[in-house]
Design a protein around this motif. Structure first.
Motif, PDB file in Angstrom:
ATOM      1  N   MET B 100     -14.244 -10.705 -72.331  1.00  0.00           N
ATOM      2  CA  MET B 100     -15.414 -10.486 -71.481  1.00  0.00           C
ATOM      3  C   MET B 100     -15.228 -11.238 -70.165  1.00  0.00           C
ATOM      4  O   MET B 100     -14.477 -12.201 -70.091  1.00  0.00           O
ATOM      5  CB  MET B 100     -16.671 -11.033 -72.163  1.00  0.00           C
ATOM      6  CG  MET B 100     -16.999 -10.357 -73.474  1.00  0.00           C
ATOM      7  SD  MET B 100     -18.498 -11.073 -74.159  1.00  0.00           S
ATOM      8  CE  MET B 100     -18.354 -10.541 -75.860  1.00  0.00           C
ATOM      9  N   THR B 101     -15.980 -10.809 -69.152  1.00  0.00           N
ATOM     10  CA  THR B 101     -15.923 -11.505 -67.868  1.00  0.00           C
ATOM     11  C   THR B 101     -16.777 -12.768 -67.952  1.00  0.00           C
ATOM     12  O   THR B 101     -17.483 -12.992 -68.936  1.00  0.00           O
ATOM     13  CB  THR B 101     -16.479 -10.636 -66.734  1.00  0.00           C
ATOM     14  OG1 THR B 101     -17.867 -10.409 -66.999  1.00  0.00           O
ATOM     15  CG2 THR B 101     -15.759  -9.318 -66.625  1.00  0.00           C
ATOM     16  N   VAL B 102     -16.709 -13.570 -66.893  1.00  0.00           N
ATOM     17  CA  VAL B 102     -17.523 -14.786 -66.799  1.00  0.00           C
ATOM     18  C   VAL B 102     -19.002 -14.440 -66.979  1.00  0.00           C
ATOM     19  O   VAL B 102     -19.706 -15.038 -67.790  1.00  0.00           O
ATOM     20  CB  VAL B 102     -17.269 -15.470 -65.433  1.00  0.00           C
ATOM     21  CG1 VAL B 102     -18.332 -16.509 -65.136  1.00  0.00           C
ATOM     22  CG2 VAL B 102     -15.882 -16.104 -65.414  1.00  0.00           C
ATOM     23  N   ALA B 137     -17.947 -14.456 -60.922  1.00  0.00           N
ATOM     24  CA  ALA B 137     -18.699 -13.780 -61.990  1.00  0.00           C
ATOM     25  C   ALA B 137     -17.914 -12.662 -62.656  1.00  0.00           C
ATOM     26  O   ALA B 137     -18.003 -12.452 -63.849  1.00  0.00           O
ATOM     27  CB  ALA B 137     -20.007 -13.237 -61.434  1.00  0.00           C
ATOM     28  N   LYS B 138     -17.100 -11.944 -61.864  1.00  0.00           N
ATOM     29  CA  LYS B 138     -16.419 -10.764 -62.394  1.00  0.00           C
ATOM     30  C   LYS B 138     -15.047 -11.088 -62.986  1.00  0.00           C
ATOM     31  O   LYS B 138     -14.358 -10.215 -63.492  1.00  0.00           O
ATOM     32  CB  LYS B 138     -16.252  -9.712 -61.285  1.00  0.00           C
ATOM     33  CG  LYS B 138     -17.573  -9.140 -60.791  1.00  0.00           C
ATOM     34  CD  LYS B 138     -18.034  -7.991 -61.681  1.00  0.00           C
ATOM     35  CE  LYS B 138     -19.409  -7.476 -61.286  1.00  0.00           C
ATOM     36  NZ  LYS B 138     -20.490  -8.439 -61.649  1.00  0.00           N
ATOM     37  N   ARG B 139     -14.638 -12.349 -62.868  1.00  0.00           N
ATOM     38  CA  ARG B 139     -13.319 -12.728 -63.381  1.00  0.00           C
ATOM     39  C   ARG B 139     -13.302 -12.742 -64.900  1.00  0.00           C
ATOM     40  O   ARG B 139     -14.307 -13.007 -65.540  1.00  0.00           O
ATOM     41  CB  ARG B 139     -12.954 -14.124 -62.893  1.00  0.00           C
ATOM     42  CG  ARG B 139     -12.682 -14.227 -61.428  1.00  0.00           C
ATOM     43  CD  ARG B 139     -11.252 -13.857 -61.107  1.00  0.00           C
ATOM     44  NE  ARG B 139     -10.972 -14.149 -59.705  1.00  0.00           N
ATOM     45  CZ  ARG B 139     -10.428 -15.287 -59.288  1.00  0.00           C
ATOM     46  NH1 ARG B 139     -10.104 -16.217 -60.169  1.00  0.00           N
ATOM     47  NH2 ARG B 139     -10.203 -15.484 -58.019  1.00  0.00           N
ATOM     48  N   ARG B 140     -12.078 -12.525 -65.444  1.00  0.00           N
ATOM     49  CA  ARG B 140     -11.879 -12.753 -66.877  1.00  0.00           C
ATOM     50  C   ARG B 140     -11.735 -14.250 -67.083  1.00  0.00           C
ATOM     51  O   ARG B 140     -11.285 -14.959 -66.176  1.00  0.00           O
ATOM     52  CB  ARG B 140     -10.597 -12.047 -67.342  1.00  0.00           C
ATOM     53  CG  ARG B 140     -10.683 -10.543 -67.284  1.00  0.00           C
ATOM     54  CD  ARG B 140     -11.579  -9.998 -68.344  1.00  0.00           C
ATOM     55  NE  ARG B 140     -10.901  -9.996 -69.627  1.00  0.00           N
ATOM     56  CZ  ARG B 140     -10.481  -8.878 -70.208  1.00  0.00           C
ATOM     57  NH1 ARG B 140     -10.705  -7.724 -69.665  1.00  0.00           N
ATOM     58  NH2 ARG B 140      -9.854  -8.932 -71.372  1.00  0.00           N
ATOM     59  N   ILE B 144      -9.460 -18.175 -64.755  1.00  0.00           N
ATOM     60  CA  ILE B 144     -10.085 -19.303 -64.068  1.00  0.00           C
ATOM     61  C   ILE B 144      -9.535 -20.612 -64.627  1.00  0.00           C
ATOM     62  O   ILE B 144      -8.970 -20.640 -65.717  1.00  0.00           O
ATOM     63  CB  ILE B 144     -11.628 -19.253 -64.181  1.00  0.00           C
ATOM     64  CG1 ILE B 144     -12.075 -19.224 -65.645  1.00  0.00           C
ATOM     65  CG2 ILE B 144     -12.191 -18.071 -63.414  1.00  0.00           C
ATOM     66  CD1 ILE B 144     -13.571 -19.257 -65.819  1.00  0.00           C
ATOM     67  N   SER B 145      -9.710 -21.683 -63.876  1.00  0.00           N
ATOM     68  CA  SER B 145      -9.113 -22.966 -64.251  1.00  0.00           C
ATOM     69  C   SER B 145      -9.897 -23.641 -65.382  1.00  0.00           C
ATOM     70  O   SER B 145     -10.994 -23.207 -65.741  1.00  0.00           O
ATOM     71  CB  SER B 145      -9.100 -23.882 -63.043  1.00  0.00           C
ATOM     72  OG  SER B 145     -10.412 -24.319 -62.774  1.00  0.00           O
ATOM     73  N   GLY B 146      -9.327 -24.708 -65.920  1.00  0.00           N
ATOM     74  CA  GLY B 146      -9.961 -25.435 -67.014  1.00  0.00           C
ATOM     75  C   GLY B 146     -11.353 -25.947 -66.660  1.00  0.00           C
ATOM     76  O   GLY B 146     -12.285 -25.815 -67.437  1.00  0.00           O
ATOM     77  N   GLY B 147     -11.468 -26.511 -65.464  1.00  0.00           N
ATOM     78  CA  GLY B 147     -12.760 -27.033 -65.034  1.00  0.00           C
ATOM     79  C   GLY B 147     -13.789 -25.923 -64.882  1.00  0.00           C
ATOM     80  O   GLY B 147     -14.958 -26.094 -65.233  1.00  0.00           O
ATOM     81  N   GLN B 148     -13.312 -24.771 -64.398  1.00  0.00           N
ATOM     82  CA  GLN B 148     -14.223 -23.631 -64.241  1.00  0.00           C
ATOM     83  C   GLN B 148     -14.641 -23.070 -65.592  1.00  0.00           C
ATOM     84  O   GLN B 148     -15.790 -22.695 -65.798  1.00  0.00           O
ATOM     85  CB  GLN B 148     -13.548 -22.539 -63.393  1.00  0.00           C
ATOM     86  CG  GLN B 148     -13.399 -22.952 -61.936  1.00  0.00           C
ATOM     87  CD  GLN B 148     -12.455 -22.048 -61.172  1.00  0.00           C
ATOM     88  OE1 GLN B 148     -11.599 -21.383 -61.756  1.00  0.00           O
ATOM     89  NE2 GLN B 148     -12.605 -22.022 -59.868  1.00  0.00           N
TER      90      GLN B 148
END
Lengths: 306, 364
Positions: B100-102, B137-140, B144-148
């Motif tokens: 799913m996306t973010v 928001a639309k990223r898988r 994204i990075s660990g912090g994100q």
């Protein structure tokens, strides 16, 4: 500069030569073992049947015509070959049903194994593969023993007084289905297990934590994540199921033929090799179309997510 | 807030959790009782295997207690499955859904609660803003990075507005700088949302800086509950004193008790005043703990005396290791001021002045 370019050219040429040399074994196998026979079958489907089997080298589309149409022996008119269509339909239906049934039985089985402690999983997998040790024919006869009128199930049912007549299971479509599910179940369980084993069960917990019920967790989290296993398992079951020969001939009797039996009939007693060849290619086409549709539909929703 | 007892969000009453059967039985939690107040940042602190994560999982509903009750605003939730508890978890591994996306991850809980689409979208947008992730928001989640990912996990758990948020060592996978940032971020989120946070960590510094109250756990038991200052200044048990910060342990004899204070004689013969822990049963002998920064080394006489064994410079402060006359070692931490300040030589004879209120008597 010119020499550098020359050297580069030479290296490139050598690399191309090496590439061909190294891939030669694979190419030979593909040509001889896969494409070659297929081309022969394709060629035969456009020839004329010989009187005692084999083919005569005269071009004819009669083989292809009789895949779908029947020529009346008296007035040469064509009508739909309903017997063939029935067999096509039965093969497709039984193969789809067997795939669905193996998925329904295989999914919980694979889930069960994947959720066992690591050291006991191998034992369960081992148990799943035990039937593979026995010849297919013998396994099929074992199913026959169980479901025949004097078999264990019917004897038990009669002795328990549930029925006074044996239930006719043998020589029905149901018998073929049971046989195929039994034989092909491991082919579904193994790829399913492979993808479930990789499943991070913390995601399942996260799903429960976010108010997903058991059914929603299965549908929204587990299923999408093991989809590759479902696709692989379904393909592995569907292909041998639609081409099954032993199971329908042992459990389906003479009248519940499937594709493979029909093809065998043309090459054997029927002495119509071109028809047999045309039928073979028809099955291949059906399988390919079915797979294309299936894979496109199942992986389509995956692609939509990103 | 920590000292004003409010409503209790969670009450854990006599909870035992036993894993395994028969001979192999292990009690992960041994009759634990604790109350967690509404809107507080409560930390379960302890080394790995102390039962802190087990307690968190019992509150979340992933495991069920062998005995005891877990009350959420007065209702026993111990027998409920996790999807029926208004409690959400931020997992150590984040456990974001990779398919799913973010935005889909954040909206998942609301979707499962059957909220209308418009409400879900509005809330997801709000959450994305809260954790400053609007652009992704639309990223898988794999992009994204660990912090994100950590922020998404937080937003996902906060989106359904749980009554209590459970955080299972959420910062342990981050590097030092990011961890510091997220500590502040977490405090901000807790303040802005007003949700009760139960935070699990083995990092004492993290616990001290972030919490309103801390429960120190060891071997399936809660040893002490209190504000960071209570826990640090007034450790009641040896384990607590040892686990959090550095401490000097001194054997002593109790001479007399006056309210919450006691006169004790140290092995060296010096007599000092020390604070008694709650529920202390005096039997003559006791262990006294003194934090290194609560004592001072001086040239000449002090409450106790010894010989300087080592002087270690730390930038902000200097640690002076002193061998006492009775053979024990004692560490003093002195702040380094520019220019001024006493310096000590190895082998020098020094006195140690123990500040008022610096000494604490342990229960065990």
């Amino acid at each position: 500069m010119a020499t550098a370019a020359e050297i580069e050219k030479q290296t490139e040429a050598r690399e191309i030569r090496n590439r061909w040399f190294l891939s030669a074994p694979a190419l030979i196998i593909i040509l001889l073992a896969a494409s070659g026979p297929l081309l022969i079958v394709l060629l035969y489907s456009f020839l004329t049947p010989g009187p005692y089997g084999d083919v005569q080298w005269t071009f004819s589309t009669e083989g292809w015509v009789s895949v779908f149409l029947e020529r009346d022996i008296f007035d040469d008119t064509l009508s739909f070959a309903s017997a063939h269509l029935t067999i096509f339909w039965r093969s497709l239906k039984l193969a789809l049903m067997a795939t669905a049934a193996t998925l329904i039985f295989g999914f919980p089985t694979a889930y069960f194994i994947a959720t066992r402690p690591e050291r006991t999983r191998d034992i369960w997998l081992f148990l799943i593969t035990i039937p593979f040790w026995t010849n297919l024919l013998i396994r099929t006869f074992a199913v026959l023993q169980v479901i025949r009128n004097e078999g264990i199930i019917n004897t038990a049912l009669i002795n328990l007084g549930i029925t006074d007549q044996p239930i006719q299971m043998l020589y029905t479509d149901f018998a073929i289905m049971v046989g195929m599910v039994y034989v092909y179940l491991p082919l579904m369980v193994l790829p399913l297990y492979a993808s479930m084993e990789k499943l991070d069960f913390r995601l399942v917990e996260a799903g429960y934590d976010l108010y997903a019920t058991r059914w929603q967790v299965l549908k929204r989290i587990i299923f999408p994540m093991v989809r590759p296993g479902v696709i692989a398992g379904s393909i592995l079951v569907f292909i041998p199921a639609i081409g099954a020969y032993v199971t329908p001939s042992v459990l389906g009797g003479g009248k519940n033929m499937m594709f493979a039996n029909l093809i065998e009939l043309q090459f054997g007693q029927g002495r119509n090799w071109p028809l047999g060849a045309a039928l073979s290619i028809t099955v291949m086409a059906i399988v390919m179309v079915a797979l294309l549709v299936y894979v496109r539909n199942t992986s389509g929703s995956e692609a939509r997510h990103g | 807030m920590p000292d004003t007892p409010g409503k209790n969000a969670i009450e854990v009453r006599g909870v035992r959790k036993v894993f395994g059967t028969g001979e192999a039985q292990v009690a992960a939690l041994d009759t634990v009782s604790v109350s967690i107040r509404e809107n507080e940042f409560f930390t379960l602190l302890g080394p790995s295997g102390c039962g802190k994560t087990t307690l968190l999982r019992l509150i979340a509903g992933f495991d069920f207690p062998s005995e005891g009750e877990i009350m959420l605003y007065g209702e026993d939730i111990a027998p409920l499955p996790p999807f029926k508890r208004p409690v959400n978890t931020v997992f150590q591994s984040y456990a974001l859904f990779p398919h799913m996306t973010v935005a889909e991850n954040i909206g998942f809980g609301l979707e499962m609660l059957g909220k209308p689409r418009a409400e879900i979208d509005a809330r997801v947008a709000e959450m994305l803003k809260l954790v400053r992730m609007e652009k992704l928001a639309k990223r898988r989640t794999s992009q994204i990075s660990g912090g994100q990912q950590q922020r998404v996990a937080l937003a996902r758990a906060l989106a359904p507005q749980p009554k209590v948020l459970l955080l299972d060592e959420p910062l342990s996978a981050l590097d030092y700088k990011l961890r510091k940032e997220m500590q502040i971020e977490l405090k901000r989120l807790q303040h802005e949302t007003g949700i009760t946070f139960i935070f699990v960590t083995h990092d004492q510094e993290e616990a001290l800086t972030m919490s309103d109250r801390i429960a120190v756990m060891s071997s399936g038991k809660i040893l002490q509950v209190g504000s960071p200052r209570d826990i640090y200044d007034r450790p009641a048990e040896r384990f607590v004193a040892d686990f959090i910060g550095e401490t000097n342990f001194l054997d002593a004899r109790i001479d007399g008790i006056d309210g919450s204070k006691a006169k004790v004689t140290l092995k060296s013969g010096a007599t000092i005043s020390a604070t008694l822990p709650d529920g202390f049963k005096p039997d003559g002998e006791a262990t006294v703990v003194i934090r290194p920064e609560h004592a001072k080394a001086v040239k000449g006489d002090g409450d106790i005396s010894g010989v300087v064994e080592n002087v270690v410079y730390f930038g902000t402060d200097t640690h002076v290791h002193i061998r006492l006359d009775d053979g024990e070692t004692f560490t003093v931490r002195q702040q380094n001021a520019r220019g001024a300040g006493t310096s000590f030589e190895r082998g020098e004879r020094v006195g140690i002045v123990i500040g008022d209120d610096a000494a604490q008597i342990l229960k065990d």
